[in-house]
Design a protein around this motif. Structure first.
Motif, PDB file in Angstrom:
ATOM      1  N   CYS A 128      12.950  -2.091   4.896  1.00 29.12           N
ATOM      2  CA  CYS A 128      13.330  -1.882   3.500  1.00 29.12           C
ATOM      3  C   CYS A 128      12.422  -2.569   2.490  1.00 29.12           C
ATOM      4  O   CYS A 128      12.733  -2.558   1.292  1.00 29.12           O
ATOM      5  N   PHE A 129      11.318  -3.184   2.922  1.00 30.94           N
ATOM      6  CA  PHE A 129      10.333  -3.650   1.949  1.00 30.94           C
ATOM      7  C   PHE A 129       9.510  -2.443   1.509  1.00 30.94           C
ATOM      8  O   PHE A 129       8.311  -2.323   1.773  1.00 30.94           O
ATOM      9  N   ALA A 130      10.184  -1.532   0.854  1.00 32.97           N
ATOM     10  CA  ALA A 130       9.607  -0.244   0.495  1.00 32.97           C
ATOM     11  C   ALA A 130      10.455   0.372  -0.610  1.00 32.97           C
ATOM     12  O   ALA A 130      11.558  -0.096  -0.903  1.00 32.97           O
ATOM     13  N   GLU A 131       9.945   1.424  -1.207  1.00 36.76           N
ATOM     14  CA  GLU A 131      10.709   2.099  -2.260  1.00 36.76           C
ATOM     15  C   GLU A 131      11.889   2.878  -1.703  1.00 36.76           C
ATOM     16  O   GLU A 131      12.900   3.060  -2.387  1.00 36.76           O
ATOM     17  N   TYR A 132      11.756   3.353  -0.444  1.00 40.99           N
ATOM     18  CA  TYR A 132      12.825   4.128   0.184  1.00 40.99           C
ATOM     19  C   TYR A 132      12.970   3.696   1.636  1.00 40.99           C
ATOM     20  O   TYR A 132      11.999   3.292   2.288  1.00 40.99           O
ATOM     21  N   VAL A 133      14.216   3.804   2.148  1.00 40.65           N
ATOM     22  CA  VAL A 133      14.481   3.457   3.539  1.00 40.65           C
ATOM     23  C   VAL A 133      15.512   4.448   4.076  1.00 40.65           C
ATOM     24  O   VAL A 133      16.339   4.978   3.317  1.00 40.65           O
ATOM     25  N   LYS A 134      15.475   4.693   5.373  1.00 41.76           N
ATOM     26  CA  LYS A 134      16.388   5.653   6.000  1.00 41.76           C
ATOM     27  C   LYS A 134      17.280   4.969   7.020  1.00 41.76           C
ATOM     28  O   LYS A 134      16.815   4.119   7.779  1.00 41.76           O
ATOM     29  N   LEU A 135      18.554   5.376   7.036  1.00 42.43           N
ATOM     30  CA  LEU A 135      19.519   4.865   8.006  1.00 42.43           C
ATOM     31  C   LEU A 135      20.466   5.984   8.425  1.00 42.43           C
ATOM     32  O   LEU A 135      20.673   6.949   7.678  1.00 42.43           O
ATOM     33  N   PRO A 136      21.103   5.839   9.609  1.00 47.55           N
ATOM     34  CA  PRO A 136      22.209   6.742   9.945  1.00 47.55           C
ATOM     35  C   PRO A 136      23.366   6.527   8.974  1.00 47.55           C
ATOM     36  O   PRO A 136      23.589   5.415   8.478  1.00 47.55           O
ATOM     37  N   ALA A 137      24.127   7.587   8.731  1.00 46.10           N
ATOM     38  CA  ALA A 137      25.200   7.525   7.732  1.00 46.10           C
ATOM     39  C   ALA A 137      26.217   6.442   8.031  1.00 46.10           C
ATOM     40  O   ALA A 137      26.740   5.786   7.109  1.00 46.10           O
ATOM     41  N   GLU A 195       0.822  -1.207   0.000  1.00 42.90           N
ATOM     42  CA  GLU A 195       0.000   0.000   0.000  1.00 42.90           C
ATOM     43  C   GLU A 195       0.857   1.258   0.000  1.00 42.90           C
ATOM     44  O   GLU A 195       2.074   1.227   0.203  1.00 42.90           O
ATOM     45  N   GLU A 196       0.186   2.369  -0.212  1.00 43.12           N
ATOM     46  CA  GLU A 196       0.834   3.671  -0.177  1.00 43.12           C
ATOM     47  C   GLU A 196       1.208   4.009   1.259  1.00 43.12           C
ATOM     48  O   GLU A 196       0.424   3.814   2.183  1.00 43.12           O
ATOM     49  N   THR A 197       2.437   4.502   1.435  1.00 47.60           N
ATOM     50  CA  THR A 197       2.994   4.766   2.759  1.00 47.60           C
ATOM     51  C   THR A 197       3.784   6.073   2.720  1.00 47.60           C
ATOM     52  O   THR A 197       4.364   6.426   1.692  1.00 47.60           O
ATOM     53  N   THR A 198       3.819   6.773   3.820  1.00 47.18           N
ATOM     54  CA  THR A 198       4.587   8.017   3.893  1.00 47.18           C
ATOM     55  C   THR A 198       6.078   7.720   3.727  1.00 47.18           C
ATOM     56  O   THR A 198       6.634   6.894   4.457  1.00 47.18           O
ATOM     57  N   PRO A 199       6.751   8.377   2.791  1.00 46.39           N
ATOM     58  CA  PRO A 199       8.182   8.115   2.608  1.00 46.39           C
ATOM     59  C   PRO A 199       9.007   8.729   3.725  1.00 46.39           C
ATOM     60  O   PRO A 199       8.569   9.671   4.397  1.00 46.39           O
ATOM     61  N   PRO A 200      10.226   8.226   3.949  1.00 43.77           N
ATOM     62  CA  PRO A 200      11.083   8.799   5.000  1.00 43.77           C
ATOM     63  C   PRO A 200      11.566  10.189   4.617  1.00 43.77           C
ATOM     64  O   PRO A 200      11.656  10.536   3.426  1.00 43.77           O
ATOM     65  N   GLU A 201      11.904  10.980   5.639  1.00 41.43           N
ATOM     66  CA  GLU A 201      12.421  12.324   5.426  1.00 41.43           C
ATOM     67  C   GLU A 201      13.705  12.515   6.231  1.00 41.43           C
ATOM     68  O   GLU A 201      13.936  11.828   7.228  1.00 41.43           O
ATOM     69  N   ILE A 202      14.526  13.442   5.799  1.00 40.29           N
ATOM     70  CA  ILE A 202      15.743  13.786   6.538  1.00 40.29           C
ATOM     71  C   ILE A 202      15.339  14.547   7.804  1.00 40.29           C
ATOM     72  O   ILE A 202      14.794  15.639   7.737  1.00 40.29           O
ATOM     73  N   ASP A 203      15.589  13.939   8.957  1.00 44.43           N
ATOM     74  CA  ASP A 203      15.282  14.573  10.246  1.00 44.43           C
ATOM     75  C   ASP A 203      16.537  15.006  10.986  1.00 44.43           C
ATOM     76  O   ASP A 203      16.507  15.954  11.770  1.00 44.43           O
TER      77      ASP A 203
END
Length: 345
Positions: free
Chosen positions: A116-125, A15-23
């Motif tokens: 990461c079962f998504a179009e985008y994923v966020k991690l610490p550098a 389904e459609e999900t809010t993508p991650p953002e730079i926080d």
């Protein structure tokens, strides 16, 4: 973005999900190119359910850098990368020792944070590693399980020339057979009840295969003209966790990599093998060391680049992420045979 969100046991929705953002200034957002199903994902789907309902799960992946925080200097937009999914606190006693796999607060993405079962994923550098130019995205999606296996072998004391037996030839077991050779094993033995997995082990260069469904394992081991120095349990089965204790010779080592999802009972005969044979039984968790995320990650990328770790023979399906709900249902309910499944979001 589209994602696979787990709402409950066997309740997975594309389904459609809010993508991650730079926080934060050290955040990295990665466009996922390839992401693999781990055995623990199957257990989360079938038996355990989500940590947080409606969260994208999954933790094995590769992709390209989409955006970075202001303090990220070692990565550029478009870099091909993989990511260590383990989040550690860097504050507890174990982290201060550099024993990050024992962090008191360790978790992986896909649990308390989106996976990461998504179009985008966020991690610490510091969780993000660049890929060598000759490591493709599907291979790089398996750096995480490779690092987990490498971590276990680093914990052993095996010497070049050793004989290593691996019981359970799923992805972890097949990686273990390859890591055994990297650590200097002269002979490797693959043990499983699935002839398909044993055939894959053959293609990866294993020296001996044993189908323990068709042959009595104890009888076969007795006929071998050499001793087993290290036995690796990578199935996580209550049966094989006891059985693996019978494999090494006296003074040998047992490396436990498989994760059981039910209670374990070890019978007297198996337990006495630990005592009478003075076995060194080694538990291994995750794939982290210092400097974070650890030598396991860099070594995995190195040996993938040299071709000593091969993963394509282990992958049976390359699928669109939209097929996720149907594929998980088919896997856990035995509707179709799968080896490693890689999604392309």
């Amino acid at each position: 973005m589209k994602a696979l969100n787990l709402y409950g046991i066997e309740d997975l929705r594309y389904e459609e999900t809010t993508p991650p953002e730079i926080d934060n200034s050290n955040d990295v957002i990665i466009k996922v190119v390839a992401t693999g199903i781990c055995g623990s994902d199957n257990s989360r789907y079938k038996k355990l359910g989500p940590y947080r309902a409606g969260t994208p799960f999954g933790h094995e992946f590769s992709g390209t850098v989409h955006s970075v925080g202001d303090d990220v200097k070692h990565l550029s937009i478009g870099d091909a990368v993989t990511g260590c999914p383990a989040i550690v606190c860097h504050k507890c006693e174990q982290c201060e020792k550099g024993a990050y796999s024992r962090c008191e607060n360790l978790y992986v993405i896909g649990s308390y944070e989106p996976g990461c079962f998504a179009e985008y994923v966020k991690l610490p550098a510091h969780n993000v590693l660049k890929l060598p130019n000759n490591v493709d995205f599907d291979t790089a999606a398996m750096v995480e399980p490779s690092a987990v296996v490498a971590h276990g072998f680093y914990r052993t004391t095996m010497k070049p020339g050793a004989t290593v037996a691996v019981i359970g030839c799923g992805s972890i077991g097949l990686l273990a057979l390859q890591w055994a050779k990297i650590f200097g094993a002269a002979k490797t033995i693959a043990i499983d009840i699935d002839p398909n997995k044993l055939e894959i082990a053959k293609t990866l260069g294993v020296d001996y295969i044993i189908n323990s469904k068709e042959e009595n394992l104890n009888d076969v081991i007795k006929t071998l003209p050499f001793n087993i120095d290290v036995a690796v349990e990578s199935a996580g089965s209550p049966f094989t966790i006891g059985q693996v204790l019978t494999l090494p010779s006296k003074g040998g080592e047992v490396l436990l990599l498989g994760i059981p999802y039910s209670d374990i009972e070890i019978n007297r005969e198996h337990f006495e093998k630990i005592l009478r044979n003075e076995l060194n039984v080694i538990g291994s968790w995750n794939g982290l060391s210092a400097p974070f995320p650890g030598e396991e990650w860099h070594a995995s990328l190195h040996y993938m680049s040299t071709g000593k770790i091969k993963v394509h023979a282990m992958i049976s399906d390359y699928l669109d992420l939209a097929q996720g709900p149907a594929i998980f249902d088919a896997i856990v309910n035995n509707k179709k045979h799968f080896n490693k499944v890689i999604f392309h979001p």
